[in-house]
Motif scaffolding. Structure first.
Motif, PDB file in Angstrom:
ATOM      1  N   MET A  14       0.883  -1.060   0.052  1.00 31.51           N
ATOM      2  CA  MET A  14      -0.066  -0.162  -0.197  1.00 31.51           C
ATOM      3  C   MET A  14       1.044   1.300  -0.019  1.00 31.51           C
ATOM      4  SD  MET A  14      -3.160   1.307   2.498  1.00 31.51           S
ATOM      5  CE  MET A  14      -3.890  -0.245   2.611  1.00 31.51           C
ATOM      6  N   ILE A  15       0.670   2.257  -0.979  1.00 35.41           N
ATOM      7  CA  ILE A  15       1.703   3.262  -1.156  1.00 35.41           C
ATOM      8  C   ILE A  15       1.040   4.516  -0.998  1.00 35.41           C
ATOM      9  CG2 ILE A  15       3.215   2.097  -2.839  1.00 35.41           C
ATOM     10  CD1 ILE A  15       1.902   3.919  -4.908  1.00 35.41           C
ATOM     11  N   LEU A  16      -0.181   4.509  -0.893  1.00 33.91           N
ATOM     12  CA  LEU A  16      -1.107   5.806  -0.559  1.00 33.91           C
ATOM     13  C   LEU A  16      -2.324   5.153  -0.027  1.00 33.91           C
ATOM     14  CD1 LEU A  16      -1.496   8.866  -3.172  1.00 33.91           C
ATOM     15  CD2 LEU A  16      -3.218   8.042  -1.351  1.00 33.91           C
ATOM     16  N   GLN A  17      -2.406   5.613   1.402  1.00 33.90           N
ATOM     17  CA  GLN A  17      -3.505   5.283   2.046  1.00 33.90           C
ATOM     18  C   GLN A  17      -4.611   6.648   2.486  1.00 33.90           C
ATOM     19  OE1 GLN A  17      -2.898   4.608   6.191  1.00 33.90           O
ATOM     20  NE2 GLN A  17      -4.684   3.155   6.337  1.00 33.90           N
ATOM     21  N   ASN A  18      -5.328   6.447   1.713  1.00 24.73           N
ATOM     22  CA  ASN A  18      -6.707   7.752   1.831  1.00 24.73           C
ATOM     23  C   ASN A  18      -7.665   7.312   2.866  1.00 24.73           C
ATOM     24  OD1 ASN A  18      -8.507   9.681   1.326  1.00 24.73           O
ATOM     25  ND2 ASN A  18      -8.963   8.905  -0.723  1.00 24.73           N
ATOM     26  N   THR A  19      -7.532   8.120   3.919  1.00 27.53           N
ATOM     27  CA  THR A  19      -8.267   8.051   5.309  1.00 27.53           C
ATOM     28  C   THR A  19      -9.564   8.586   4.987  1.00 27.53           C
ATOM     29  OG1 THR A  19      -7.089   9.861   6.436  1.00 27.53           O
ATOM     30  CG2 THR A  19      -6.337   7.561   6.677  1.00 27.53           C
ATOM     31  N   SER A  20      -9.846   9.358   4.137  1.00 33.83           N
ATOM     32  CA  SER A  20     -11.067  10.295   3.708  1.00 33.83           C
ATOM     33  C   SER A  20     -11.844   9.293   2.803  1.00 33.83           C
ATOM     34  CB  SER A  20     -10.921  11.498   3.084  1.00 33.83           C
ATOM     35  OG  SER A  20     -10.637  11.459   1.735  1.00 33.83           O
ATOM     36  N   ALA A  21     -13.208   9.772   2.830  1.00 28.93           N
ATOM     37  CA  ALA A  21     -13.935   8.963   1.660  1.00 28.93           C
ATOM     38  C   ALA A  21     -14.076   9.061   0.233  1.00 28.93           C
ATOM     39  CB  ALA A  21     -15.337   8.924   2.383  1.00 28.93           C
ATOM     40  N   ALA A  22     -13.277  10.300  -0.028  1.00 24.63           N
ATOM     41  CA  ALA A  22     -13.195  10.701  -1.313  1.00 24.63           C
ATOM     42  C   ALA A  22     -12.299   9.916  -2.322  1.00 24.63           C
ATOM     43  CB  ALA A  22     -12.638  12.235  -1.328  1.00 24.63           C
ATOM     44  N   ALA A  23     -12.736   9.945  -3.468  1.00 28.25           N
ATOM     45  CA  ALA A  23     -11.428   8.786  -4.566  1.00 28.25           C
ATOM     46  C   ALA A  23     -10.688   9.960  -4.752  1.00 28.25           C
ATOM     47  CB  ALA A  23     -12.506   8.775  -5.750  1.00 28.25           C
ATOM     48  N   ILE A  24      -9.691   9.315  -5.382  1.00 25.95           N
ATOM     49  CA  ILE A  24      -8.265   9.791  -5.733  1.00 25.95           C
ATOM     50  C   ILE A  24      -8.416  10.479  -7.176  1.00 25.95           C
ATOM     51  CG2 ILE A  24      -6.025   9.444  -6.374  1.00 25.95           C
ATOM     52  CD1 ILE A  24      -5.936   7.354  -4.012  1.00 25.95           C
ATOM     53  N   THR A  25      -7.969  11.800  -7.366  1.00 20.00           N
ATOM     54  CA  THR A  25      -8.516  12.212  -8.841  1.00 20.00           C
ATOM     55  C   THR A  25      -7.000  11.937  -9.504  1.00 20.00           C
ATOM     56  OG1 THR A  25      -9.503  14.086  -7.474  1.00 20.00           O
ATOM     57  CG2 THR A  25      -8.700  14.382  -9.854  1.00 20.00           C
ATOM     58  N   SER A  26      -7.431  11.637 -10.911  1.00 22.68           N
ATOM     59  CA  SER A  26      -6.186  11.352 -11.872  1.00 22.68           C
ATOM     60  C   SER A  26      -5.434   9.795 -11.473  1.00 22.68           C
ATOM     61  CB  SER A  26      -5.405  12.533 -12.050  1.00 22.68           C
ATOM     62  OG  SER A  26      -4.511  12.335 -13.037  1.00 22.68           O
ATOM     63  N   HIS A  27      -4.311   9.794 -12.121  1.00 22.40           N
ATOM     64  CA  HIS A  27      -3.720   8.508 -11.895  1.00 22.40           C
ATOM     65  C   HIS A  27      -2.154   8.959 -11.992  1.00 22.40           C
ATOM     66  CE1 HIS A  27      -7.284   7.372 -14.502  1.00 22.40           C
ATOM     67  NE2 HIS A  27      -7.100   6.619 -13.557  1.00 22.40           N
ATOM     68  N   PHE A  28      -1.322   7.875 -11.544  1.00 22.12           N
ATOM     69  CA  PHE A  28       0.158   7.839 -11.597  1.00 22.12           C
ATOM     70  C   PHE A  28       0.681   7.517 -13.171  1.00 22.12           C
ATOM     71  CE2 PHE A  28       0.190   6.892  -6.955  1.00 22.12           C
ATOM     72  CZ  PHE A  28       0.759   7.800  -6.511  1.00 22.12           C
ATOM     73  N   THR A  29       1.740   7.813 -13.329  1.00 20.60           N
ATOM     74  CA  THR A  29       2.297   7.317 -14.690  1.00 20.60           C
ATOM     75  C   THR A  29       3.353   6.504 -14.355  1.00 20.60           C
ATOM     76  OG1 THR A  29       3.811   9.209 -15.129  1.00 20.60           O
ATOM     77  CG2 THR A  29       1.557   9.415 -16.010  1.00 20.60           C
ATOM     78  N   SER A  30       3.824   5.546 -15.314  1.00 20.39           N
ATOM     79  CA  SER A  30       5.095   4.819 -14.963  1.00 20.39           C
ATOM     80  C   SER A  30       6.292   5.471 -15.127  1.00 20.39           C
ATOM     81  CB  SER A  30       5.125   3.648 -15.925  1.00 20.39           C
ATOM     82  OG  SER A  30       5.524   4.105 -17.110  1.00 20.39           O
ATOM     83  N   PRO A  31       7.366   4.659 -14.571  1.00 12.53           N
ATOM     84  CA  PRO A  31       8.692   5.459 -14.742  1.00 12.53           C
ATOM     85  C   PRO A  31       9.212   5.661 -16.265  1.00 12.53           C
ATOM     86  CG  PRO A  31       8.784   3.613 -13.164  1.00 12.53           C
ATOM     87  CD  PRO A  31       7.489   3.498 -13.914  1.00 12.53           C
ATOM     88  N   THR A  32       8.407   5.244 -17.346  1.00 13.98           N
ATOM     89  CA  THR A  32       8.597   5.719 -18.537  1.00 13.98           C
ATOM     90  C   THR A  32       7.496   6.358 -19.070  1.00 13.98           C
ATOM     91  OG1 THR A  32       7.295   3.611 -19.388  1.00 13.98           O
ATOM     92  CG2 THR A  32       9.622   3.335 -19.035  1.00 13.98           C
ATOM     93  N   GLY A  33       6.764   6.892 -18.378  1.00 17.80           N
ATOM     94  CA  GLY A  33       5.672   7.790 -18.840  1.00 17.80           C
ATOM     95  C   GLY A  33       4.272   7.520 -19.197  1.00 17.80           C
ATOM     96  N   THR A  34       4.030   6.093 -19.042  1.00 15.29           N
ATOM     97  CA  THR A  34       2.729   5.725 -19.330  1.00 15.29           C
ATOM     98  C   THR A  34       1.568   5.601 -18.480  1.00 15.29           C
ATOM     99  OG1 THR A  34       3.954   3.803 -20.655  1.00 15.29           O
ATOM    100  CG2 THR A  34       1.637   3.531 -20.235  1.00 15.29           C
ATOM    101  N   VAL A  35       0.310   6.406 -18.826  1.00 12.49           N
ATOM    102  CA  VAL A  35      -0.401   6.453 -17.733  1.00 12.49           C
ATOM    103  C   VAL A  35      -0.917   5.291 -17.225  1.00 12.49           C
ATOM    104  CG1 VAL A  35      -2.737   7.279 -17.254  1.00 12.49           C
ATOM    105  CG2 VAL A  35      -1.235   8.608 -18.776  1.00 12.49           C
TER     106      VAL A  35
END
Length: 186
Positions: free
Chosen positions: A110-131
């Motif tokens: 688990m790299i990001l724990q969201n303790t609120s009820a809201a969803a996470i906006t957007s996404h990460f990209t890979s080390p090579t830049g792929t969404v």
């Protein structure tokens, strides 16, 4: 005045709990924030790197990333970014996990724990830049990971190690060094 904030434009700032912390940290390209502390806002929209520490989790009220920002969670230590409010905008922040050994297939981080009820906006990209959309895989020097934005309690980011992709090509070492003088035949 802790509401004024701090801008990190170059070098690394390592922060520990119990010291004076500005309410807002602005990261810019060339700046790195490493923390085992509780922050107000971390804004990396202009670039920069956020790293979790080896000893404790990094906690903040809100995080805004950007296409030139980098998030480097320390998978060896199992530390994570813990969000305490609903403002989490990844905005295509590059995900570049730190790992010094090969994890077992099926290991979850688990790299990001969201303790609120809201969803996470957007996404990460890979080390090579792929969404990295929900369920996408990406490769690092030590593992292939599958990402989920609905892990943990349903709104946390979790990486799961996968089997390497099979290419269907059989490779056989012939004992030669291929020009690499570090190898030799017996």
């Amino acid at each position: 005045d802790s509401s004024a904030g701090m801008t990190i434009t170059a070098g690394t700032v390592q922060v520990y709990d119990g010291i004076f912390l500005p309410n807002v940290f602005m990261l810019q390209a060339g700046g790195t924030l490493v923390g085992e502390a509780s922050f107000g806002t971390i804004n990396a929209a202009a670039g920069g790197t956020l790293m979790t520490d080896e000893a404790a989790d990094t906690t903040c009220d809100s995080f805004t990333g950007g296409a030139t920002a980098v998030f480097r969670p320390n998978l060896d230590a199992g530390t994570l970014l813990k969000m305490t409010t609903s403002a989490i905008n990844l905005a295509n922040t590059k995900l570049d996990p730190v790992r010094s050994t090969v994890p077992a297939v099926g290991s979850q981080f688990m790299i990001l724990q969201n303790t609120s009820a809201a969803a996470i906006t957007s996404h990460f990209t890979s080390p090579t830049g792929t969404v990295l959309n929900e369920g996408a895989t990406f490769t690092t020097p030590f593992a292939v990971y599958k990402i989920s934005y609905v892990g943990g309690t349903g709104n946390d980011v979790v990486l799961t190690t996968q089997l390497p992709t099979v290419t269907g090509v059989t490779r056989i070492w012939d004992g030669g060094g291929g020009g690499d003088t570090a190898w030799m035949t017996a």
